[in-house]
Design a protein around this motif. Structure first.
Motif, PDB file in Angstrom:
ATOM      1  N   GLN A 123       0.958  -1.353  -0.085  1.00  0.00           N
ATOM      2  CA  GLN A 123       0.013  -0.040   0.136  1.00  0.00           C
ATOM      3  C   GLN A 123       0.694   1.268  -0.154  1.00  0.00           C
ATOM      4  OE1 GLN A 123      -2.242  -0.759   3.511  1.00  0.00           O
ATOM      5  NE2 GLN A 123      -4.079  -1.715   2.489  1.00  0.00           N
ATOM      6  N   GLN A 124       1.846   1.132   0.803  1.00  0.00           N
ATOM      7  CA  GLN A 124       2.743   2.520   0.910  1.00  0.00           C
ATOM      8  C   GLN A 124       3.423   2.506  -0.477  1.00  0.00           C
ATOM      9  OE1 GLN A 124       5.381   1.406   4.108  1.00  0.00           O
ATOM     10  NE2 GLN A 124       4.038   1.941   5.771  1.00  0.00           N
ATOM     11  N   MET A 125       3.914   1.490  -1.103  1.00  0.00           N
ATOM     12  CA  MET A 125       4.665   1.706  -2.343  1.00  0.00           C
ATOM     13  C   MET A 125       3.650   2.139  -3.499  1.00  0.00           C
ATOM     14  SD  MET A 125       6.749  -1.866  -2.371  1.00  0.00           S
ATOM     15  CE  MET A 125       7.926  -1.658  -3.915  1.00  0.00           C
ATOM     16  N   MET A 126       2.371   1.645  -3.498  1.00  0.00           N
ATOM     17  CA  MET A 126       1.051   2.138  -4.419  1.00  0.00           C
ATOM     18  C   MET A 126       1.043   3.771  -4.411  1.00  0.00           C
ATOM     19  SD  MET A 126      -0.021  -0.329  -6.522  1.00  0.00           S
ATOM     20  CE  MET A 126      -1.695   0.363  -6.669  1.00  0.00           C
ATOM     21  N   GLY A 127       1.271   4.218  -3.138  1.00  0.00           N
ATOM     22  CA  GLY A 127       0.928   5.570  -2.908  1.00  0.00           C
ATOM     23  C   GLY A 127       2.084   6.379  -3.310  1.00  0.00           C
ATOM     24  N   GLY A 128       3.277   5.707  -3.414  1.00  0.00           N
ATOM     25  CA  GLY A 128       4.522   6.512  -3.877  1.00  0.00           C
ATOM     26  C   GLY A 128       4.853   6.317  -5.255  1.00  0.00           C
ATOM     27  N   GLY A 129       3.984   5.575  -6.159  1.00  0.00           N
ATOM     28  CA  GLY A 129       4.456   5.559  -7.500  1.00  0.00           C
ATOM     29  C   GLY A 129       3.408   4.983  -8.060  1.00  0.00           C
ATOM     30  N   LYS A 130       3.329   4.869  -9.402  1.00  0.00           N
ATOM     31  CA  LYS A 130       2.346   4.507 -10.283  1.00  0.00           C
ATOM     32  C   LYS A 130       2.643   2.929 -10.857  1.00  0.00           C
ATOM     33  CE  LYS A 130      -0.080   4.973 -14.927  1.00  0.00           C
ATOM     34  NZ  LYS A 130       0.456   3.557 -15.352  1.00  0.00           N
ATOM     35  N   PHE A 131       1.614   2.044 -10.599  1.00  0.00           N
ATOM     36  CA  PHE A 131       1.723   0.656 -11.022  1.00  0.00           C
ATOM     37  C   PHE A 131       0.628   0.510 -12.049  1.00  0.00           C
ATOM     38  CE2 PHE A 131       4.154   0.694  -7.238  1.00  0.00           C
ATOM     39  CZ  PHE A 131       5.382  -0.149  -7.492  1.00  0.00           C
ATOM     40  N   ASP A 132       1.006  -0.359 -12.910  1.00  0.00           N
ATOM     41  CA  ASP A 132      -0.156  -0.660 -13.970  1.00  0.00           C
ATOM     42  C   ASP A 132      -0.597  -2.145 -13.485  1.00  0.00           C
ATOM     43  OD1 ASP A 132       0.465   1.175 -16.189  1.00  0.00           O
ATOM     44  OD2 ASP A 132       2.450   0.611 -15.879  1.00  0.00           O
ATOM     45  N   LEU A 133      -0.026  -2.856 -12.934  1.00  0.00           N
ATOM     46  CA  LEU A 133      -0.607  -4.164 -12.361  1.00  0.00           C
ATOM     47  C   LEU A 133       0.127  -4.659 -11.103  1.00  0.00           C
ATOM     48  CD1 LEU A 133      -1.774  -7.004 -13.293  1.00  0.00           C
ATOM     49  CD2 LEU A 133       0.239  -7.493 -14.165  1.00  0.00           C
ATOM     50  N   ILE A 134      -0.665  -5.088 -10.285  1.00  0.00           N
ATOM     51  CA  ILE A 134      -0.472  -5.889  -9.068  1.00  0.00           C
ATOM     52  C   ILE A 134      -0.675  -7.379  -9.049  1.00  0.00           C
ATOM     53  CG2 ILE A 134      -0.637  -6.030  -6.308  1.00  0.00           C
ATOM     54  CD1 ILE A 134      -2.158  -3.416  -6.666  1.00  0.00           C
ATOM     55  N   ILE A 135       0.471  -8.176  -8.889  1.00  0.00           N
ATOM     56  CA  ILE A 135       0.438  -9.716  -8.721  1.00  0.00           C
ATOM     57  C   ILE A 135       0.753  -9.928  -7.234  1.00  0.00           C
ATOM     58  CG2 ILE A 135       1.417 -11.760  -9.472  1.00  0.00           C
ATOM     59  CD1 ILE A 135       2.620 -10.376 -12.053  1.00  0.00           C
ATOM     60  N   ALA A 136      -0.262 -10.717  -6.522  1.00  0.00           N
ATOM     61  CA  ALA A 136      -0.338 -10.930  -5.142  1.00  0.00           C
ATOM     62  C   ALA A 136      -0.618 -12.215  -4.655  1.00  0.00           C
ATOM     63  CB  ALA A 136      -1.254  -9.572  -4.324  1.00  0.00           C
ATOM     64  N   ASP A 137       0.257 -12.675  -3.931  1.00  0.00           N
ATOM     65  CA  ASP A 137      -0.121 -14.050  -3.346  1.00  0.00           C
ATOM     66  C   ASP A 137      -1.269 -13.873  -2.413  1.00  0.00           C
ATOM     67  OD1 ASP A 137      -0.206 -16.714  -2.518  1.00  0.00           O
ATOM     68  OD2 ASP A 137       2.003 -16.760  -1.882  1.00  0.00           O
ATOM     69  N   PHE A 138      -2.207 -15.009  -2.234  1.00  0.00           N
ATOM     70  CA  PHE A 138      -3.268 -14.779  -1.407  1.00  0.00           C
ATOM     71  C   PHE A 138      -2.865 -14.751   0.127  1.00  0.00           C
ATOM     72  CE2 PHE A 138      -6.411 -16.640   1.254  1.00  0.00           C
ATOM     73  CZ  PHE A 138      -7.519 -15.529   1.163  1.00  0.00           C
ATOM     74  N   ARG A 139      -1.984 -15.623   0.439  1.00  0.00           N
ATOM     75  CA  ARG A 139      -1.480 -15.614   1.974  1.00  0.00           C
ATOM     76  C   ARG A 139      -0.311 -14.644   2.049  1.00  0.00           C
ATOM     77  NH1 ARG A 139      -4.914 -19.480   3.850  1.00  0.00           N
ATOM     78  NH2 ARG A 139      -5.568 -20.955   2.598  1.00  0.00           N
ATOM     79  N   LEU A 140      -0.387 -13.914   2.936  1.00  0.00           N
ATOM     80  CA  LEU A 140       0.729 -12.911   3.246  1.00  0.00           C
ATOM     81  C   LEU A 140       0.675 -12.791   4.747  1.00  0.00           C
ATOM     82  CD1 LEU A 140      -0.164 -10.259   0.321  1.00  0.00           C
ATOM     83  CD2 LEU A 140       1.776 -11.646   0.499  1.00  0.00           C
ATOM     84  N   PRO A 141       1.872 -12.350   5.289  1.00  0.00           N
ATOM     85  CA  PRO A 141       2.379 -12.250   6.583  1.00  0.00           C
ATOM     86  C   PRO A 141       1.394 -11.458   7.323  1.00  0.00           C
ATOM     87  CG  PRO A 141       4.379 -12.027   5.405  1.00  0.00           C
ATOM     88  CD  PRO A 141       3.240 -12.026   4.389  1.00  0.00           C
ATOM     89  N   ASP A 142       0.990 -10.315   6.754  1.00  0.00           N
ATOM     90  CA  ASP A 142       0.131  -9.408   7.573  1.00  0.00           C
ATOM     91  C   ASP A 142      -1.278  -9.328   6.911  1.00  0.00           C
ATOM     92  OD1 ASP A 142       0.894  -8.106   5.161  1.00  0.00           O
ATOM     93  OD2 ASP A 142       0.964  -6.025   6.067  1.00  0.00           O
ATOM     94  N   GLY A 143      -1.970 -10.244   6.192  1.00  0.00           N
ATOM     95  CA  GLY A 143      -3.028 -10.116   5.501  1.00  0.00           C
ATOM     96  C   GLY A 143      -3.027 -10.910   4.570  1.00  0.00           C
ATOM     97  N   THR A 144      -3.976 -10.547   3.544  1.00  0.00           N
ATOM     98  CA  THR A 144      -4.432 -11.336   2.435  1.00  0.00           C
ATOM     99  C   THR A 144      -4.206 -10.729   1.323  1.00  0.00           C
ATOM    100  OG1 THR A 144      -6.614 -11.080   2.438  1.00  0.00           O
ATOM    101  CG2 THR A 144      -5.716 -12.889   3.762  1.00  0.00           C
ATOM    102  N   GLY A 145      -4.114 -11.351   0.063  1.00  0.00           N
ATOM    103  CA  GLY A 145      -4.238 -10.668  -1.291  1.00  0.00           C
ATOM    104  C   GLY A 145      -5.474  -9.993  -1.536  1.00  0.00           C
ATOM    105  N   MET A 146      -6.552 -10.699  -1.009  1.00  0.00           N
ATOM    106  CA  MET A 146      -7.832 -10.181  -1.251  1.00  0.00           C
ATOM    107  C   MET A 146      -8.250  -8.806  -0.466  1.00  0.00           C
ATOM    108  SD  MET A 146     -11.263 -11.491  -2.094  1.00  0.00           S
ATOM    109  CE  MET A 146     -11.258 -13.140  -1.550  1.00  0.00           C
ATOM    110  N   GLU A 147      -7.596  -8.478   0.841  1.00  0.00           N
ATOM    111  CA  GLU A 147      -7.325  -7.209   1.163  1.00  0.00           C
ATOM    112  C   GLU A 147      -6.748  -6.313   0.551  1.00  0.00           C
ATOM    113  OE1 GLU A 147      -5.708  -7.876   5.010  1.00  0.00           O
ATOM    114  OE2 GLU A 147      -7.177  -9.325   5.801  1.00  0.00           O
ATOM    115  N   LEU A 148      -5.710  -6.641  -0.192  1.00  0.00           N
ATOM    116  CA  LEU A 148      -4.887  -5.594  -1.047  1.00  0.00           C
ATOM    117  C   LEU A 148      -5.728  -5.398  -2.319  1.00  0.00           C
ATOM    118  CD1 LEU A 148      -2.364  -4.208  -1.386  1.00  0.00           C
ATOM    119  CD2 LEU A 148      -1.439  -6.205  -2.512  1.00  0.00           C
ATOM    120  N   LEU A 149      -6.624  -6.449  -2.793  1.00  0.00           N
ATOM    121  CA  LEU A 149      -7.358  -6.054  -3.899  1.00  0.00           C
ATOM    122  C   LEU A 149      -8.527  -5.205  -3.595  1.00  0.00           C
ATOM    123  CD1 LEU A 149      -8.795  -7.034  -6.729  1.00  0.00           C
ATOM    124  CD2 LEU A 149      -9.780  -8.902  -5.288  1.00  0.00           C
ATOM    125  N   GLN A 150      -9.252  -5.508  -2.581  1.00  0.00           N
ATOM    126  CA  GLN A 150     -10.199  -4.651  -2.250  1.00  0.00           C
ATOM    127  C   GLN A 150      -9.631  -2.982  -2.041  1.00  0.00           C
ATOM    128  OE1 GLN A 150     -11.632  -7.384   1.090  1.00  0.00           O
ATOM    129  NE2 GLN A 150     -13.434  -6.969   0.392  1.00  0.00           N
TER     130      GLN A 150
END
Length: 473
Positions: free
Chosen positions: A38-65
């Motif tokens: 989320q911090q990296m998204m705020g600091g620069g433009k990305f065209d695509l996010i590829i995210a694993d579903f299971r992450l240490p501090d949450g899920t890819g679903m949370e990042l998607l939403q």
């Protein structure tokens, strides 16, 4: 150069995928956590996010939403295992472009990445305030696109024939219809089928995914707003109900609407009028409402999350979408349709499936229903070079779940650019990559094994075992 944010906590896996994508002409930045992404998204433009579903501090679903709210023009691809198939399909309902299953096939990954970026809108929106400004435009939202009626498959099973009979029974009426069913069972296609067999067939069919509507903008999306109604409302906006005048509006996942919007919806049904956000003028509407859900709305009503009076207004007639596990007689019909679509989409000419593949299809439970079936066939067509889809083109979870579980971390994407190895070469390349990474981290930490284990996210016992295995002592 298109910019990709890869969110994967398996460092070895992340490094291999990053190298592969960079060798294919993409700029890739990586992180391991949702908050860092989320911090990296705020600091620069990305065209695509590829995210694993299971992450240490949450899920890819949370990042998607979060990303769909803050950066709605950025595409999201979810990486998951087939044990997470229901979650992956739900993610697509929330706006994910696609999901890819581990072990990742390089051809599939590259094709999906290119397709997601080619479908991206020309003018990206980079902040929530800009999203509000975009919503103030009177243009029809992209969410209103709907499937072509030619893609509807009736099927030959008894349940399918009964469903078709009920569709033709209710279609000529103006009754509100509630379509119930699991995710991926084709509820929107059923709704479109009703519209196409009704007297409103020449009017608009507006499909809205209520689960994808930002909560604070759902009222504006559905009913419109007047200029100045809220910050960013720079012009008058025509809502979906007004756009659907004379036709049908389809409210998918209607249980996701907030209580306040439910009140507005109930009033629209009862009075056949709407009032734009910030306005005082009543606008008459002539709209048929079809709603769909995979939730128990009566239970939600008992818990105070959904209005019971609205439930009864929407439920003048009920249709039940049939899960694919109860439509085994129709598998061949759907398979032929999905094969034709996949061949056209991927510019292939696969003719059919081997008998072994058919045995797997008939024995599988299909938890993701039609959506899962379609995605598996698309993936299989991509991987097939001969005239028939063979067993090796299917995800291992379909025919050998125990083997897939045991090996899903021992197979990875090759870092080689265009000259990709065969699947049997992946394991040796994985071992080489893992050995190289452990060796590099050991050197960086001056062989501090505790620190190395923390960086690699493994316990010290595992690290010692791998060091002995690779001769790194």
């Amino acid at each position: 150069m298109k910019k990709i944010l890869l969110v994967e906590d398996d460092l070895t896996y992340s490094r291999i995928v990053k190298t592969f994508l960079e060798k294919n002409g993409f700029q890739v930045e990586t992180t391991t956590k949702v908050k860092e992404a989320q911090q990296m998204m705020g600091g620069g433009k990305f065209d695509l996010i590829i995210a694993d579903f299971r992450l240490p501090d949450g899920t890819g679903m949370e990042l998607l939403q979060w990303s769909k709210k803050e950066f709605p023009q950025t595409q999201v691809i979810l990486i998951t295992h087939y044990s997470d198939i229901r979650i992956a399909i739900k993610a697509m309902k929330l706006g994910a472009f696609e999901y890819i299953t581990k072990p990742i096939n390089p051809d599939e990954l590259l094709a999906t990445v290119k397709e997601s970026l080619s479908s991206q809108p020309e003018a990206p929106t980079s902040s929530f305030s800009e999203v509000k400004q975009e919503y103030s435009s009177p243009k029809i939202s992209q969410k209103t696109t709907s499937p072509s009626p030619s893609f509807y498959v009736v099927g030959d099973s008894q349940e399918a024939e009964k469903l078709e009979k009920h569709i033709h029974l209710v279609a000529p009426t103006d009754l509100s219809v509630l379509v119930l069913g699991e995710t991926g069972t084709g509820k929107e296609f059923i709704s479109r089928r009703i519209h196409d067999n009704s007297e409103r067939k020449d009017g608009p069919f507006i499909a809205i995914d209520c689960g994808a509507l930002p909560k604070d903008l759902a009222g504006s999306e559905l009913f419109g707003h007047v200029k100045g109604a809220f910050t960013g409302a720079l012009e008058n906006k025509t809502g979906h109900f007004e756009m659907a005048h004379g036709g049908t509006i389809f409210l998918d996942e209607v249980g996701n609407l907030s209580y306040e919007v439910q009140i507005q919806l109930l009033r629209a049904i009862q009075e056949r009028t709407i009032r734009k956000i910030g306005g005082n003028k009543e606008i008459k509407i002539d709209v048929r409402i079809i709603a769909a859900t995979n939730e128990n709305l009566l239970q939600q009503a008992g818990e105070g999350a959904f209005r019971e009076d609205l439930y009864h207004r929407l439920n003048e007639f009920t249709l039940n979408a049939i899960p694919l596990r109860r439509r085994k007689d129709d598998l061949e019909v759907f398979a032929d349709q999905f094969l034709e679509e996949s061949n056209e989409r991927l510019n292939k000419s696969v003719k059919g499936f081997t008998s072994e593949v058919w045995e797997i299809f008939l024995g599988y439970d299909w938890p993701g229903n039609l959506r899962e079936f379609k995605n598996i066939i698309k993936r299989a067509v991509l991987l097939t070079n001969g005239p028939l889809v063979e067993k090796e083109a299917l995800p291992a979870d379909l025919h050998d779940p125990e083997q897939a579980f045991a090996t899903h971390r021992s197979v990875a994407v090759s870092p080689v650019g265009s000259d990709l190895p065969s699947p049997r070469d992946y394991k040796s390349q994985w071992i080489e990559q893992e050995k190289e990474l452990i060796q590099q981290v050991l050197q960086d930490t001056k062989f501090n094994k505790s620190k190395t284990a923390r960086i690699l996210k493994m316990d010290r016992k595992t690290l010692y075992s791998k060091m002995e295995k690779y001769g790194l002592n």
